[in-house]
Design a protein around this motif. Structure first.
Motif, PDB file in Angstrom:
ATOM      1  N   LYS A  96     -26.409  51.766 -20.710  1.00 24.64           N
ATOM      2  CA  LYS A  96     -25.468  50.795 -20.128  1.00 24.64           C
ATOM      3  C   LYS A  96     -25.678  49.410 -20.723  1.00 24.64           C
ATOM      4  CE  LYS A  96     -24.774  53.000 -15.675  1.00 24.64           C
ATOM      5  NZ  LYS A  96     -25.005  52.887 -14.224  1.00 24.64           N
ATOM      6  N   LYS A  99     -24.217  49.378 -24.138  1.00 19.96           N
ATOM      7  CA  LYS A  99     -22.765  49.487 -24.037  1.00 19.96           C
ATOM      8  C   LYS A  99     -22.127  48.146 -23.672  1.00 19.96           C
ATOM      9  CE  LYS A  99     -19.425  52.597 -21.944  1.00 19.96           C
ATOM     10  NZ  LYS A  99     -19.243  53.672 -20.970  1.00 19.96           N
ATOM     11  N   ASN A 100     -22.831  47.311 -22.908  1.00 18.41           N
ATOM     12  CA  ASN A 100     -22.316  46.004 -22.493  1.00 18.41           C
ATOM     13  C   ASN A 100     -22.676  44.900 -23.475  1.00 18.41           C
ATOM     14  OD1 ASN A 100     -21.150  47.019 -20.182  1.00 18.41           O
ATOM     15  ND2 ASN A 100     -22.965  46.679 -18.946  1.00 18.41           N
TER      16      ASN A 100
END
Length: 117
Positions: A96, A99-100
């Motif tokens: 995550k 991904k950010n």
């Protein structure tokens, strides 16, 4: 008369074949699938034993990801920050984070901000 709950040991009831929890069985299966890809590649070349060993290694890695926790020690910085957490939860957070675009958003309550300032 009142109704009372009788405590009992339910720790092992979520286990399959005594060593596998549901999560570790799933991650072992996923690791085995990745290992089977290498097995087919090596068996086409004629090295079936090498393919079997690599499949077992991937399955063991999958089992470790699903079953074990990071030890809680102060010797390394990563174990100080993630000690006691499941390995698969740490991997999910890392994915995550990547991904950010390597950003972490921290939300501050405005009530706390007004009382301090």
């Amino acid at each position: 008369m009142g109704t009372y709950n009788v405590p009992r040991n339910v720790k092992g009831e979520g286990r399959i074949l005594f060593i596998f929890s549901t999560k570790s069985l799933i991650t072992t299966f996923i690791g085995g699938i990745f290992g089977l890809l290498f097995y087919f590649i090596f068996s086409a070349v004629g090295l079936k034993l090498v393919g079997i060993v690599i499949t077992l290694i991937f399955a063991l890695i999958g089992y470790a990801i699903g079953m074990f926790k990071v030890p809680d020690t102060n010797g390394l910085e990563i174990t100080r920050k993630t000690g006691g957490e499941n390995i698969d939860d740490i991997i999910k957070r890392y994915i995550k984070f990547k991904k950010n675009n390597k950003k972490i958003y921290v939300y501050i309550d405005t009530k706390e901000e007004n009382t301090n300032g």
